[in-house]
Design a protein around this motif. Structure first.
Motif, PDB file in Angstrom:
ATOM      1  N   THR A   1       0.825  -1.208   0.000  1.00 11.76           N
ATOM      2  CA  THR A   1       0.000   0.000   0.000  1.00 11.76           C
ATOM      3  C   THR A   1       0.858   1.256   0.000  1.00 11.76           C
ATOM      4  OG1 THR A   1      -0.151  -0.121   2.418  1.00 11.76           O
ATOM      5  CG2 THR A   1      -1.945  -1.106   1.142  1.00 11.76           C
ATOM      6  N   GLN A   2       0.256   2.355  -0.439  1.00 17.07           N
ATOM      7  CA  GLN A   2       0.927   3.658  -0.474  1.00 17.07           C
ATOM      8  C   GLN A   2       0.167   4.619   0.421  1.00 17.07           C
ATOM      9  OE1 GLN A   2       0.985   5.147  -4.449  1.00 17.07           O
ATOM     10  NE2 GLN A   2       2.366   3.591  -5.232  1.00 17.07           N
ATOM     11  N   VAL A   3       0.820   5.124   1.435  1.00 12.49           N
ATOM     12  CA  VAL A   3       0.255   6.202   2.238  1.00 12.49           C
ATOM     13  C   VAL A   3       1.309   7.302   2.333  1.00 12.49           C
ATOM     14  CG1 VAL A   3      -1.232   4.649   3.566  1.00 12.49           C
ATOM     15  CG2 VAL A   3       1.044   5.197   4.441  1.00 12.49           C
ATOM     16  N   SER A   4       0.935   8.433   2.872  1.00 14.46           N
ATOM     17  CA  SER A   4       1.865   9.560   2.956  1.00 14.46           C
ATOM     18  C   SER A   4       3.122   9.182   3.728  1.00 14.46           C
ATOM     19  CB  SER A   4       1.189  10.749   3.641  1.00 14.46           C
ATOM     20  OG  SER A   4       0.139  11.256   2.856  1.00 14.46           O
ATOM     21  N   PRO A   5       4.305   9.478   3.196  1.00 11.61           N
ATOM     22  CA  PRO A   5       5.550   9.214   3.934  1.00 11.61           C
ATOM     23  C   PRO A   5       5.597   9.957   5.264  1.00 11.61           C
ATOM     24  CG  PRO A   5       6.020   9.662   1.627  1.00 11.61           C
ATOM     25  CD  PRO A   5       4.578   9.997   1.833  1.00 11.61           C
ATOM     26  N   LEU A   6       4.994  11.155   5.281  1.00 11.01           N
ATOM     27  CA  LEU A   6       5.006  11.992   6.481  1.00 11.01           C
ATOM     28  C   LEU A   6       3.599  12.519   6.746  1.00 11.01           C
ATOM     29  CD1 LEU A   6       8.202  14.147   5.776  1.00 11.01           C
ATOM     30  CD2 LEU A   6       8.030  12.222   7.356  1.00 11.01           C
ATOM     31  N   GLU A   7       2.897  11.894   7.672  1.00  6.87           N
ATOM     32  CA  GLU A   7       1.574  12.373   8.059  1.00  6.87           C
ATOM     33  C   GLU A   7       1.182  11.762   9.394  1.00  6.87           C
ATOM     34  OE1 GLU A   7      -0.756  14.258   8.101  1.00  6.87           O
ATOM     35  OE2 GLU A   7      -0.692  15.452   6.264  1.00  6.87           O
ATOM     36  N   SER A   8       0.071  12.191   9.933  1.00  5.62           N
ATOM     37  CA  SER A   8      -0.422  11.648  11.194  1.00  5.62           C
ATOM     38  C   SER A   8      -0.925  10.229  10.997  1.00  5.62           C
ATOM     39  CB  SER A   8      -1.560  12.520  11.732  1.00  5.62           C
ATOM     40  OG  SER A   8      -2.709  12.394  10.908  1.00  5.62           O
ATOM     41  N   THR A   9      -1.043   9.505  12.079  1.00  5.75           N
ATOM     42  CA  THR A   9      -1.558   8.138  12.022  1.00  5.75           C
ATOM     43  C   THR A   9      -2.977   8.124  11.462  1.00  5.75           C
ATOM     44  OG1 THR A   9      -0.194   7.458  13.901  1.00  5.75           O
ATOM     45  CG2 THR A   9      -2.115   6.085  13.397  1.00  5.75           C
ATOM     46  N   GLU A  10      -3.797   9.095  11.857  1.00  9.16           N
ATOM     47  CA  GLU A  10      -5.180   9.139  11.380  1.00  9.16           C
ATOM     48  C   GLU A  10      -5.254   9.401   9.877  1.00  9.16           C
ATOM     49  OE1 GLU A  10      -4.052  10.609  14.054  1.00  9.16           O
ATOM     50  OE2 GLU A  10      -5.404  10.226  15.755  1.00  9.16           O
ATOM     51  N   VAL A  11      -4.453  10.336   9.369  1.00 11.99           N
ATOM     52  CA  VAL A  11      -4.456  10.626   7.933  1.00 11.99           C
ATOM     53  C   VAL A  11      -3.968   9.419   7.151  1.00 11.99           C
ATOM     54  CG1 VAL A  11      -3.378  12.011   6.105  1.00 11.99           C
ATOM     55  CG2 VAL A  11      -4.240  13.122   8.171  1.00 11.99           C
ATOM     56  N   ARG A  12      -2.858   8.848   7.595  1.00  7.10           N
ATOM     57  CA  ARG A  12      -2.335   7.643   6.936  1.00  7.10           C
ATOM     58  C   ARG A  12      -3.346   6.506   7.035  1.00  7.10           C
ATOM     59  NH1 ARG A  12       3.373   6.514   6.713  1.00  7.10           N
ATOM     60  NH2 ARG A  12       2.903   4.551   7.769  1.00  7.10           N
ATOM     61  N   GLY A  13      -4.002   6.396   8.182  1.00  9.19           N
ATOM     62  CA  GLY A  13      -4.973   5.330   8.375  1.00  9.19           C
ATOM     63  C   GLY A  13      -6.157   5.432   7.429  1.00  9.19           C
ATOM     64  N   GLU A  14      -6.643   6.638   7.212  1.00  8.78           N
ATOM     65  CA  GLU A  14      -7.758   6.820   6.284  1.00  8.78           C
ATOM     66  C   GLU A  14      -7.337   6.492   4.854  1.00  8.78           C
ATOM     67  OE1 GLU A  14     -11.037   7.516   6.543  1.00  8.78           O
ATOM     68  OE2 GLU A  14     -10.802   7.228   8.712  1.00  8.78           O
ATOM     69  N   GLN A  15      -6.105   6.845   4.500  1.00 10.56           N
ATOM     70  CA  GLN A  15      -5.590   6.474   3.174  1.00 10.56           C
ATOM     71  C   GLN A  15      -5.514   4.956   3.043  1.00 10.56           C
ATOM     72  OE1 GLN A  15      -1.814   8.481   3.255  1.00 10.56           O
ATOM     73  NE2 GLN A  15      -2.670  10.487   2.747  1.00 10.56           N
ATOM     74  N   LEU A  16      -5.032   4.309   4.088  1.00 12.95           N
ATOM     75  CA  LEU A  16      -4.913   2.855   4.070  1.00 12.95           C
ATOM     76  C   LEU A  16      -6.277   2.188   4.018  1.00 12.95           C
ATOM     77  CD1 LEU A  16      -3.226   0.271   4.291  1.00 12.95           C
ATOM     78  CD2 LEU A  16      -3.234   0.564   6.786  1.00 12.95           C
ATOM     79  N   LEU A  17      -7.243   2.736   4.719  1.00 15.88           N
ATOM     80  CA  LEU A  17      -8.586   2.149   4.745  1.00 15.88           C
ATOM     81  C   LEU A  17      -9.167   2.055   3.337  1.00 15.88           C
ATOM     82  CD1 LEU A  17     -11.034   1.090   6.295  1.00 15.88           C
ATOM     83  CD2 LEU A  17     -11.763   3.467   6.614  1.00 15.88           C
ATOM     84  N   GLN A  18      -8.979   3.089   2.523  1.00 15.46           N
ATOM     85  CA  GLN A  18      -9.468   3.052   1.143  1.00 15.46           C
ATOM     86  C   GLN A  18      -8.826   1.913   0.365  1.00 15.46           C
ATOM     87  OE1 GLN A  18      -9.076   6.891  -0.777  1.00 15.46           O
ATOM     88  NE2 GLN A  18      -9.781   7.982   1.046  1.00 15.46           N
ATOM     89  N   GLN A  19      -7.541   1.674   0.625  1.00 16.52           N
ATOM     90  CA  GLN A  19      -6.839   0.623  -0.097  1.00 16.52           C
ATOM     91  C   GLN A  19      -7.224  -0.767   0.407  1.00 16.52           C
ATOM     92  OE1 GLN A  19      -2.534   1.947  -0.740  1.00 16.52           O
ATOM     93  NE2 GLN A  19      -3.392   3.714   0.323  1.00 16.52           N
TER      94      GLN A  19
END
Length: 323
Positions: A84-102
């Protein structure tokens, strides 16, 4: 806009600027041949990278994976596996929402009802976010040097104005944008401050208080393997800061932990006890933080366990658990 142009120019200079097109950032790894069904789990295995991480940099014929050689090996041994691809630098919640879509994409692609999530470093709390918001979609969580109780070096950087400024300039405005371009997802947001705060000891304590889990032990022992929601939990980590004289990048990075902790009970970035989640498979491998993902380019101590084989064995562990 200027930052993106500069990053793209640097990427072209490196000869790795050809982007890879993924559906919403998720990449399925397939193999042209199958060696065995040793790693064939019931549910797909989904990997998530840590801070300054990526899925794959470069094109299929010329590039490098974050979990170096790991996913192709699992595919050759029968696993259905995704990066999966999430932001290299972001909060756990932001990265988590990106991951949830994937994760939802993986479920749609495979027809599965759940996934086995594996996260390295900040990928540990990021995958735990999925269990928090959608536990019905998670069969298991595995943390490899996960920052469940934080990494003290981030607290130290947050408290050092000069260090934070330097890392912001290089990390947020140069390195992270280059990574997102090279993995074909340049629109991913990046914020160093939110990233550091999320994996700091203070920020992690706040996150765990807001989203408590019996899988995270109060001490340095094991957490609950199977929580009330039926999700299985596992973890492992290393405790080395130097393993190979040729691996100069890894060695340099791995000195941050000792500088912050003042001891060797860490993998160069994350403290041993901070990584504990559920059943602790082992917490003292002769591996640095990058050895745990088989970097740089597989360089490690001659007598240390092969990182690729550890992931293969874990996939078999999940298989035997019916996951």
């Amino acid at each position: 806009m200027k930052v993106r142009k500069i990053a793209f120019s640097l990427a072209l200079f490196l000869g790795l600027a050809s982007p890879i097109s993924f559906a919403n950032g998720v990449q399925q790894i397939n193999s042209s041949f199958i060696l065995s069904n040793y790693a064939k789990t019931k549910y797909p295995i989904v990997f998530n990278h840590g801070m300054f991480g990526f899925s794959r940099l470069g094109i299929s014929s010329f590039g490098i994976d974050y979990f170096y050689q790991v996913l192709p090996d699992l595919a050759r041994n029968g696993a259905t596996v995704f990066a999966t691809q999430v932001s290299p630098l972001e909060s756990t919640e932001v990265r988590g929402e990106q991951l949830l879509q994937q994760v939802e994409d993986v479920l749609a692609i495979t027809g599965a009802t759940k996934v086995n999530l594996i996260g390295h470093s900040h990928g540990g709390p990021t995958t735990r976010y999925i269990e928090i918001v959608a536990p019905e979609k998670v069969a298991s969580l595995t943390g490899v040097a996960g920052t469940y109780k934080g990494a003290k070096f981030t607290d130290d950087i947050l408290n050092n104005t000069a260090a934070k400024l330097a890392l912001t300039v290089f990390g947020q405005y140069i390195l992270a944008p280059i990574e997102t371009i090279l993995e074909g997802n340049p629109n991913l947001p990046n914020n160093l401050d939110r990233s550091l705060r999320s994996i700091s000891e203070k920020g992690s304590a706040e996150f765990n208080a807001k989203y408590p889990s019996t899988a995270i032990p109060n001490d340095c022992g094991n957490g609950q393997k199977i929580t009330a929601n039926g999700v299985y939990h596992y973890s492992w980590t290393g405790t080395a800061q130097f393993t190979n004289a040729l691996d100069v990048v890894d060695t340099a990075i791995s000195q941050l932990g000792p500088l912050s902790y003042g001891n060797t009970d860490n993998d160069g970035l994350v403290g041993r006890c901070s990584s504990h989640l559920g059943q602790v498979i082992r917490d003292n491998y002769n591996q640095t933080h990058l050895d745990e993902i088989n970097h740089i380019l597989g360089l490690k101590d001659l007598f240390a366990p092969d990182p690729v084989s550890l992931y293969r064995q874990h996939a078999n562990r999940l298989k035997l658990e019916g996951l």
